[in-house]
Design an enzyme around this catalytic site. Sequence first.
Site, mmCIF file in Angstrom:
data_model
loop_
_atom_site.group_PDB
_atom_site.id
_atom_site.type_symbol
_atom_site.label_atom_id
_atom_site.label_comp_id
_atom_site.label_asym_id
_atom_site.label_seq_id
_atom_site.Cartn_x
_atom_site.Cartn_y
_atom_site.Cartn_z
ATOM 1 N N ALA A 76 0.831 -1.213 0.000
ATOM 2 C CA ALA A 76 0.000 0.000 0.000
ATOM 3 C C ALA A 76 0.858 1.253 0.000
ATOM 4 C CB ALA A 76 -0.907 -0.005 1.225
ATOM 5 N N GLY A 105 0.725 -5.717 0.342
ATOM 6 C CA GLY A 105 -0.106 -5.885 -0.834
ATOM 7 C C GLY A 105 0.658 -6.367 -2.046
ATOM 8 N N GLU A 151 0.744 -9.962 -1.703
ATOM 9 C CA GLU A 151 -0.612 -10.463 -1.926
ATOM 10 C C GLU A 151 -0.943 -10.548 -3.412
ATOM 11 O OE1 GLU A 151 -3.241 -9.314 1.896
ATOM 12 O OE2 GLU A 151 -2.276 -7.619 0.920
ATOM 13 N N GLU A 197 1.855 -6.142 7.699
ATOM 14 C CA GLU A 197 0.801 -5.165 7.986
ATOM 15 C C GLU A 197 0.581 -4.903 9.469
ATOM 16 O OE1 GLU A 197 -0.329 -6.568 3.809
ATOM 17 O OE2 GLU A 197 0.662 -7.373 5.590
#
Length: 270
Positions: free
Chosen positions: A76, A121, A124, A144
């Site tokens: 992010a 992310g 991910e 995170e």
Amino acid sequence: MSAAEEVRYGDDGWVAVRRHGGHVAELVLDRPRAMNAVSTAMAGSLAEACAALAADPTARAVVVTSTHERAFCVGADLKERNSFTDDDLRRQRPHTRAAYTGVLELPMPTVAAVHGFALGGGFEIALSCDLIVADRTAVVGLPEVFVGVIPGGGGTQLLPRRVGAARAAELVFTARRVPAGEAAGLGLVDTLVDEGRDREEALALAGRIAANSPVGLRAAKRAMRLGHGTDLRAGLEIEEAAWRTVAFSGDRAEGVAAFAEKRTPDWPGV
């Protein structure tokens, strides 16, 4: 689209799609100044690109790559997030979720080509792919909880499916970064290659995949994805439904004929 053509998505063009040999699509993360950090705009670009690929029947395999020398994607965009109010974050969420879901739900086989940092992310996005090829510079992880959130791009669900609940818990709860060699040993990545060869090897793998029946590839992926986590009887019913979509297809007829005639199949894709 020819191999030389490139289509860019979003107002800033931070995600591109390139074609290789007609049936392999390269989904390129190209926000180099931010190490491909996923901002609201980049999330929109990624979702748009994935929607276009999902609707393209000629794409048989997709490789997700990065143009940054030292990162696949760092997750992010925390600089953007730092300016957000709670309402801003709520408004952003559908955009980021659509981006990660877009990669996860691509109907054809997907391969991530990872080098450098693939964190939060970014990892991910890689986990959303069917296979991960990483070079020896790769560093992966879901950090995170270190910044007060949780993996929200599928990490809490995808990582346990890869490495088991206990190993996933250790990685998520400690927020630690895992270097390439250990990542390969733990099953966080599937193939470890020499530095700088992740993209080349991933494209070669995608080429081998794309030589096969597009109807068969999509049906096999659907059966494996839907059947994972179900009991055996339910899984076999899912497999049966997928089998029926290919058993009476043009691809099945062509595959059998090509085998009998000792030639390369010319897949109709239906």
